[in-house]
Write a protein that holds these residues in place. Structure first.
Motif, PDB file in Angstrom:
ATOM      1  N   UNK A  25      12.335  12.743 -58.954  1.00 23.24           N
ATOM      2  CA  UNK A  25      12.048  12.259 -57.610  1.00 23.24           C
ATOM      3  C   UNK A  25      10.772  11.429 -57.574  1.00 23.24           C
ATOM      4  N   UNK A  26       9.737  11.866 -58.295  1.00 20.76           N
ATOM      5  CA  UNK A  26       8.484  11.103 -58.284  1.00 20.76           C
ATOM      6  C   UNK A  26       8.688   9.694 -58.816  1.00 20.76           C
ATOM      7  N   UNK A  27       9.546   9.551 -59.801  1.00 16.59           N
ATOM      8  CA  UNK A  27       9.843   8.232 -60.366  1.00 16.59           C
ATOM      9  C   UNK A  27      10.596   7.368 -59.347  1.00 16.59           C
ATOM     10  N   UNK A  28      11.570   7.963 -58.675  1.00 14.92           N
ATOM     11  CA  UNK A  28      12.338   7.232 -57.660  1.00 14.92           C
ATOM     12  C   UNK A  28      11.424   6.756 -56.530  1.00 14.92           C
ATOM     13  N   UNK A  29      10.461   7.589 -56.135  1.00 16.62           N
ATOM     14  CA  UNK A  29       9.526   7.215 -55.067  1.00 16.62           C
ATOM     15  C   UNK A  29       8.654   6.050 -55.501  1.00 16.62           C
ATOM     16  N   UNK A  30       8.094   6.133 -56.691  1.00 14.40           N
ATOM     17  CA  UNK A  30       7.214   5.056 -57.190  1.00 14.40           C
ATOM     18  C   UNK A  30       7.993   3.750 -57.323  1.00 14.40           C
ATOM     19  N   UNK A  31       9.201   3.810 -57.844  1.00 14.64           N
ATOM     20  CA  UNK A  31       9.997   2.593 -57.983  1.00 14.64           C
ATOM     21  C   UNK A  31      10.359   2.002 -56.617  1.00 14.64           C
ATOM     22  N   UNK A  32      10.650   2.862 -55.642  1.00 14.20           N
ATOM     23  CA  UNK A  32      10.943   2.363 -54.293  1.00 14.20           C
ATOM     24  C   UNK A  32       9.708   1.707 -53.679  1.00 14.20           C
ATOM     25  N   UNK A  33       8.541   2.284 -53.895  1.00 12.28           N
ATOM     26  CA  UNK A  33       7.296   1.697 -53.389  1.00 12.28           C
ATOM     27  C   UNK A  33       7.027   0.349 -54.054  1.00 12.28           C
ATOM     28  N   UNK A  34       7.299   0.272 -55.339  1.00 14.60           N
ATOM     29  CA  UNK A  34       7.092  -0.989 -56.071  1.00 14.60           C
ATOM     30  C   UNK A  34       8.061  -2.066 -55.592  1.00 14.60           C
ATOM     31  N   UNK A  39       0.871  -1.623 -52.174  1.00 17.57           N
ATOM     32  CA  UNK A  39      -0.331  -1.948 -52.958  1.00 17.57           C
ATOM     33  C   UNK A  39      -0.455  -1.144 -54.243  1.00 17.57           C
ATOM     34  N   UNK A  40      -0.049   0.119 -54.235  1.00 14.93           N
ATOM     35  CA  UNK A  40      -0.166   0.904 -55.451  1.00 14.93           C
ATOM     36  C   UNK A  40       0.292   2.328 -55.249  1.00 14.93           C
ATOM     37  N   UNK A  41       0.683   2.965 -56.344  1.00 13.46           N
ATOM     38  CA  UNK A  41       1.141   4.349 -56.315  1.00 13.46           C
ATOM     39  C   UNK A  41       0.685   5.039 -57.592  1.00 13.46           C
ATOM     40  N   UNK A  42       0.367   6.321 -57.472  1.00  9.64           N
ATOM     41  CA  UNK A  42      -0.043   7.123 -58.617  1.00  9.64           C
ATOM     42  C   UNK A  42       0.648   8.472 -58.535  1.00  9.64           C
ATOM     43  N   UNK A  43       1.088   8.980 -59.681  1.00  6.09           N
ATOM     44  CA  UNK A  43       1.682  10.307 -59.761  1.00  6.09           C
ATOM     45  C   UNK A  43       0.693  11.220 -60.471  1.00  6.09           C
ATOM     46  N   UNK A  44       0.383  12.343 -59.833  1.00  7.98           N
ATOM     47  CA  UNK A  44      -0.533  13.335 -60.393  1.00  7.98           C
ATOM     48  C   UNK A  44       0.240  14.613 -60.676  1.00  7.98           C
ATOM     49  N   UNK A  45       0.057  15.150 -61.869  1.00 13.46           N
ATOM     50  CA  UNK A  45       0.742  16.384 -62.255  1.00 13.46           C
ATOM     51  C   UNK A  45      -0.260  17.524 -62.191  1.00 13.46           C
ATOM     52  N   UNK A  71       2.050  15.361 -57.194  1.00  9.43           N
ATOM     53  CA  UNK A  71       1.591  14.675 -55.989  1.00  9.43           C
ATOM     54  C   UNK A  71       1.743  13.182 -56.235  1.00  9.43           C
ATOM     55  N   UNK A  72       2.436  12.504 -55.335  1.00 16.27           N
ATOM     56  CA  UNK A  72       2.561  11.049 -55.388  1.00 16.27           C
ATOM     57  C   UNK A  72       1.641  10.504 -54.305  1.00 16.27           C
ATOM     58  N   UNK A  73       0.724   9.615 -54.694  1.00 20.19           N
ATOM     59  CA  UNK A  73      -0.189   8.999 -53.741  1.00 20.19           C
ATOM     60  C   UNK A  73       0.089   7.508 -53.673  1.00 20.19           C
ATOM     61  N   UNK A  74       0.195   7.000 -52.455  1.00 23.46           N
ATOM     62  CA  UNK A  74       0.456   5.577 -52.230  1.00 23.46           C
ATOM     63  C   UNK A  74      -0.530   5.094 -51.167  1.00 23.46           C
ATOM     64  N   UNK A  76      -1.829   1.731 -48.837  1.00 27.23           N
ATOM     65  CA  UNK A  76      -1.580   0.382 -48.333  1.00 27.23           C
ATOM     66  C   UNK A  76      -1.980   0.363 -46.864  1.00 27.23           C
ATOM     67  N   UNK A  77      -1.748  -0.762 -46.223  1.00 23.93           N
ATOM     68  CA  UNK A  77      -1.998  -0.876 -44.789  1.00 23.93           C
ATOM     69  C   UNK A  77      -1.122   0.139 -44.054  1.00 23.93           C
ATOM     70  N   UNK A  78      -1.627   0.654 -42.947  1.00 23.49           N
ATOM     71  CA  UNK A  78      -0.901   1.684 -42.210  1.00 23.49           C
ATOM     72  C   UNK A  78       0.509   1.233 -41.833  1.00 23.49           C
ATOM     73  N   UNK A  79       0.663   0.036 -41.357  1.00 24.66           N
ATOM     74  CA  UNK A  79       1.991  -0.451 -40.943  1.00 24.66           C
ATOM     75  C   UNK A  79       2.958  -0.474 -42.119  1.00 24.66           C
ATOM     76  N   UNK A  80       2.485  -0.873 -43.285  1.00 23.01           N
ATOM     77  CA  UNK A  80       3.363  -0.932 -44.465  1.00 23.01           C
ATOM     78  C   UNK A  80       3.759   0.475 -44.923  1.00 23.01           C
ATOM     79  N   UNK A  81       2.825   1.417 -44.849  1.00 22.45           N
ATOM     80  CA  UNK A  81       3.135   2.810 -45.203  1.00 22.45           C
ATOM     81  C   UNK A  81       4.140   3.382 -44.212  1.00 22.45           C
ATOM     82  N   UNK A  82       3.925   3.167 -42.937  1.00 24.77           N
ATOM     83  CA  UNK A  82       4.844   3.696 -41.920  1.00 24.77           C
ATOM     84  C   UNK A  82       6.237   3.069 -42.043  1.00 24.77           C
ATOM     85  N   UNK A  83       6.303   1.793 -42.429  1.00 30.97           N
ATOM     86  CA  UNK A  83       7.596   1.140 -42.663  1.00 30.97           C
ATOM     87  C   UNK A  83       8.317   1.735 -43.863  1.00 30.97           C
TER      88      UNK A  83
END
Length: 118
Positions: A25-34, A39-45, A71-74, A76-83
């Motif tokens: 799931x963490x990989x799917x989330x990061x790829x969807x964000x990309x 702006x950026x995403x990081x996966x923390x184990x 933990x997946x952290x992303x 970006x601008x608030x509007x882009x995150x909410x979208x």
């Protein structure tokens, strides 16, 4: 890519064994964000944690877990995150999702996509 100094941090707390469409799931989330050019995403184990079920997940040598906290952290601008949030709905099962305001003090890189604040 530019990112505003006043931005938003999206945090998604999940388990290492969580899956979406046959991949972690963490990989799917990061790829969807990309794909959405966030702006950026990081996966923390994590090495230890628990969630709503209170089941302890740990990486201690005597008790190895195959479902450590992730933990997946992303950011970006608030509007882009909410979208981006509706795109997550079809992926997420049991997890915790949080948003918080962050102050970006530096965002640059060495490649052609290097950007400045503002």
């Amino acid at each position: 890519m530019n990112i505003p100094a006043e931005s938003t941090l999206l945090r998604i707390f999940l388990g290492e064994s969580d899956q979406h469409a046959g991949r972690p799931l963490y990989e799917a989330i990061v790829l969807a964000a990309r794909e959405r050019h966030l702006a950026g995403a990081t996966v923390l184990r994590g090495t230890m944690g628990f969630g709503r079920s209170s089941r302890l997940h740990t990486a201690k040598i005597l008790r190895l877990s195959d479902d450590l906290p992730i933990v997946v952290e992303i950011v970006d601008a608030e509007a882009r995150i909410r979208d981006f949030l509706p795109a997550l709905e079809g992926m997420l099962g049991g997890c915790l999702v949080t948003l918080e305001k962050v102050q970006v003090v530096r965002y640059d890189g060495t490649g052609p996509d290097a950007g400045e604040l503002g």
